[in-house]
Design a protein around this motif. Sequence first.
Motif, PDB file in Angstrom:
ATOM      1  N   CYS A 124       0.822  -1.216   0.000  1.00 20.42           N
ATOM      2  CA  CYS A 124       0.000   0.000   0.000  1.00 20.42           C
ATOM      3  C   CYS A 124       0.854   1.262   0.000  1.00 20.42           C
ATOM      4  O   CYS A 124       0.526   2.228  -0.689  1.00 20.42           O
ATOM      5  CB  CYS A 124      -0.943  -0.011   1.199  1.00 20.42           C
ATOM      6  N   SER A 125       1.948   1.252   0.755  1.00 23.94           N
ATOM      7  CA  SER A 125       2.797   2.447   0.803  1.00 23.94           C
ATOM      8  C   SER A 125       3.312   2.803  -0.592  1.00 23.94           C
ATOM      9  O   SER A 125       3.328   3.978  -0.969  1.00 23.94           O
ATOM     10  CB  SER A 125       3.962   2.242   1.764  1.00 23.94           C
ATOM     11  N   PHE A 170       0.466   6.868  -6.600  1.00 25.41           N
ATOM     12  CA  PHE A 170      -0.651   7.771  -6.871  1.00 25.41           C
ATOM     13  C   PHE A 170      -0.227   9.231  -6.715  1.00 25.41           C
ATOM     14  O   PHE A 170      -0.630  10.080  -7.497  1.00 25.41           O
ATOM     15  CB  PHE A 170      -1.833   7.467  -5.951  1.00 25.41           C
ATOM     16  N   VAL A 171       0.588   9.508  -5.715  1.00 28.11           N
ATOM     17  CA  VAL A 171       1.079  10.884  -5.522  1.00 28.11           C
ATOM     18  C   VAL A 171       1.952  11.292  -6.707  1.00 28.11           C
ATOM     19  O   VAL A 171       1.801  12.383  -7.260  1.00 28.11           O
ATOM     20  CB  VAL A 171       1.842  11.018  -4.192  1.00 28.11           C
ATOM     21  N   ALA A 172       2.853  10.408  -7.129  1.00 26.08           N
ATOM     22  CA  ALA A 172       3.741  10.709  -8.263  1.00 26.08           C
ATOM     23  C   ALA A 172       2.951  10.871  -9.561  1.00 26.08           C
ATOM     24  O   ALA A 172       3.386  11.580 -10.471  1.00 26.08           O
ATOM     25  CB  ALA A 172       4.788   9.607  -8.410  1.00 26.08           C
ATOM     26  N   ALA A 173       1.786  10.226  -9.663  1.00 28.02           N
ATOM     27  CA  ALA A 173       0.969  10.281 -10.873  1.00 28.02           C
ATOM     28  C   ALA A 173      -0.006  11.451 -10.878  1.00 28.02           C
ATOM     29  O   ALA A 173      -0.707  11.665 -11.859  1.00 28.02           O
ATOM     30  CB  ALA A 173       0.194   8.976 -11.028  1.00 28.02           C
ATOM     31  N   ASP A 174      -0.028  12.227  -9.826  1.00 30.69           N
ATOM     32  CA  ASP A 174      -0.959  13.350  -9.726  1.00 30.69           C
ATOM     33  C   ASP A 174      -0.373  14.560 -10.453  1.00 30.69           C
ATOM     34  O   ASP A 174       0.652  15.092 -10.041  1.00 30.69           O
ATOM     35  CB  ASP A 174      -1.202  13.680  -8.256  1.00 30.69           C
ATOM     36  N   PRO A 175      -1.018  15.011 -11.524  1.00 30.15           N
ATOM     37  CA  PRO A 175      -0.478  16.146 -12.280  1.00 30.15           C
ATOM     38  C   PRO A 175      -0.423  17.438 -11.476  1.00 30.15           C
ATOM     39  O   PRO A 175       0.346  18.327 -11.808  1.00 30.15           O
ATOM     40  CB  PRO A 175      -1.428  16.277 -13.473  1.00 30.15           C
ATOM     41  N   TYR A 192      -7.251   4.051  -1.591  1.00 31.45           N
ATOM     42  CA  TYR A 192      -6.631   4.912  -0.590  1.00 31.45           C
ATOM     43  C   TYR A 192      -7.255   4.679   0.788  1.00 31.45           C
ATOM     44  O   TYR A 192      -6.551   4.605   1.793  1.00 31.45           O
ATOM     45  CB  TYR A 192      -6.745   6.381  -0.994  1.00 31.45           C
ATOM     46  N   ALA A 193      -8.576   4.550   0.859  1.00 26.76           N
ATOM     47  CA  ALA A 193      -9.256   4.354   2.139  1.00 26.76           C
ATOM     48  C   ALA A 193      -8.792   3.072   2.828  1.00 26.76           C
ATOM     49  O   ALA A 193      -8.630   3.046   4.050  1.00 26.76           O
ATOM     50  CB  ALA A 193     -10.768   4.326   1.938  1.00 26.76           C
ATOM     51  N   VAL A 194      -8.563   2.019   2.064  1.00 30.13           N
ATOM     52  CA  VAL A 194      -8.095   0.758   2.635  1.00 30.13           C
ATOM     53  C   VAL A 194      -6.615   0.853   2.991  1.00 30.13           C
ATOM     54  O   VAL A 194      -6.187   0.364   4.036  1.00 30.13           O
ATOM     55  CB  VAL A 194      -8.343  -0.415   1.657  1.00 30.13           C
ATOM     56  N   ASN A 229      -4.491   3.267   6.310  1.00 28.61           N
ATOM     57  CA  ASN A 229      -4.335   2.843   7.704  1.00 28.61           C
ATOM     58  C   ASN A 229      -3.403   1.651   7.870  1.00 28.61           C
ATOM     59  O   ASN A 229      -3.124   1.261   9.003  1.00 28.61           O
ATOM     60  CB  ASN A 229      -5.697   2.525   8.314  1.00 28.61           C
ATOM     61  N   ASP A 230      -2.963   1.064   6.767  1.00 27.67           N
ATOM     62  CA  ASP A 230      -2.079  -0.103   6.838  1.00 27.67           C
ATOM     63  C   ASP A 230      -1.187  -0.118   5.603  1.00 27.67           C
ATOM     64  O   ASP A 230      -1.384  -0.910   4.691  1.00 27.67           O
ATOM     65  CB  ASP A 230      -2.896  -1.391   6.932  1.00 27.67           C
ATOM     66  N   GLU A 231      -0.211   0.778   5.592  1.00 29.29           N
ATOM     67  CA  GLU A 231       0.629   0.940   4.413  1.00 29.29           C
ATOM     68  C   GLU A 231       1.534  -0.262   4.142  1.00 29.29           C
ATOM     69  O   GLU A 231       2.073  -0.397   3.063  1.00 29.29           O
ATOM     70  CB  GLU A 231       1.435   2.235   4.510  1.00 29.29           C
ATOM     71  N   ALA A 232       1.692  -1.151   5.113  1.00 26.99           N
ATOM     72  CA  ALA A 232       2.509  -2.348   4.913  1.00 26.99           C
ATOM     73  C   ALA A 232       1.715  -3.464   4.227  1.00 26.99           C
ATOM     74  O   ALA A 232       2.294  -4.437   3.758  1.00 26.99           O
ATOM     75  CB  ALA A 232       3.050  -2.849   6.247  1.00 26.99           C
ATOM     76  N   ARG A 233       0.414  -3.310   4.139  1.00 26.80           N
ATOM     77  CA  ARG A 233      -0.453  -4.327   3.537  1.00 26.80           C
ATOM     78  C   ARG A 233      -0.120  -4.503   2.060  1.00 26.80           C
ATOM     79  O   ARG A 233       0.197  -3.552   1.361  1.00 26.80           O
ATOM     80  CB  ARG A 233      -1.906  -3.904   3.676  1.00 26.80           C
ATOM     81  N   LEU A 234      -0.222  -5.733   1.589  1.00 24.75           N
ATOM     82  CA  LEU A 234      -0.055  -5.997   0.162  1.00 24.75           C
ATOM     83  C   LEU A 234      -1.198  -5.350  -0.612  1.00 24.75           C
ATOM     84  O   LEU A 234      -2.364  -5.398  -0.182  1.00 24.75           O
ATOM     85  CB  LEU A 234      -0.027  -7.489  -0.118  1.00 24.75           C
ATOM     86  N   PHE A 235      -0.877  -4.758  -1.742  1.00 21.68           N
ATOM     87  CA  PHE A 235      -1.877  -4.138  -2.604  1.00 21.68           C
ATOM     88  C   PHE A 235      -2.971  -5.137  -2.959  1.00 21.68           C
ATOM     89  O   PHE A 235      -4.160  -4.816  -2.906  1.00 21.68           O
ATOM     90  CB  PHE A 235      -1.194  -3.595  -3.869  1.00 21.68           C
ATOM     91  N   LEU A 236      -2.593  -6.364  -3.322  1.00 23.48           N
ATOM     92  CA  LEU A 236      -3.582  -7.373  -3.703  1.00 23.48           C
ATOM     93  C   LEU A 236      -4.563  -7.642  -2.564  1.00 23.48           C
ATOM     94  O   LEU A 236      -5.763  -7.799  -2.800  1.00 23.48           O
ATOM     95  CB  LEU A 236      -2.890  -8.676  -4.107  1.00 23.48           C
ATOM     96  N   ASP A 237      -4.067  -7.703  -1.338  1.00 23.03           N
ATOM     97  CA  ASP A 237      -4.948  -7.921  -0.183  1.00 23.03           C
ATOM     98  C   ASP A 237      -5.843  -6.718   0.065  1.00 23.03           C
ATOM     99  O   ASP A 237      -7.004  -6.876   0.455  1.00 23.03           O
ATOM    100  CB  ASP A 237      -4.119  -8.237   1.070  1.00 23.03           C
TER     101      ASP A 237
END
Length: 120
Positions: A36-37, A43-48, A101-103, A106-114
């Motif tokens: 998630c991190s 997402f931040v880097a992709a924000d124009p 982002y909402a998921v 709060n848990d930036e260590a979580r796997l994106f897939l999860d």
Amino acid sequence: MKIRPFVCSLALCLGLSAPNAGAEPAQGDEMERARCSGIIDLFVAADPALEKDEQALAAAQDRAYVFLMWAHGYLSGRDGIDFARRPLNQDGITALVGEIYAVCRNDEARLFLDAVKEIR
């Protein structure tokens, strides 16, 4: 970070443009390892509104696009294709970025897939 302007500006760009032909796509193993991190950073880097370097912006947008299209496809496969519920347009991308982002926030260590599996 104010999520609403961030989500809207990122979704506007991603929702209205196709990936650059020369961009290197995310690989399957990268998708499996992504946390998630890293997705939030992407997402931040992709924000124009935040990224000024055009080449870095284009590369980040292309990578974010791959993750978002994968997530949309996964959710459509899991829940059934329902474009009224999960449209594949600017509004749908805006909502999906917000859901991820909402998921993740709060848990930036979580796997994106999860994290995507948790989206309802």
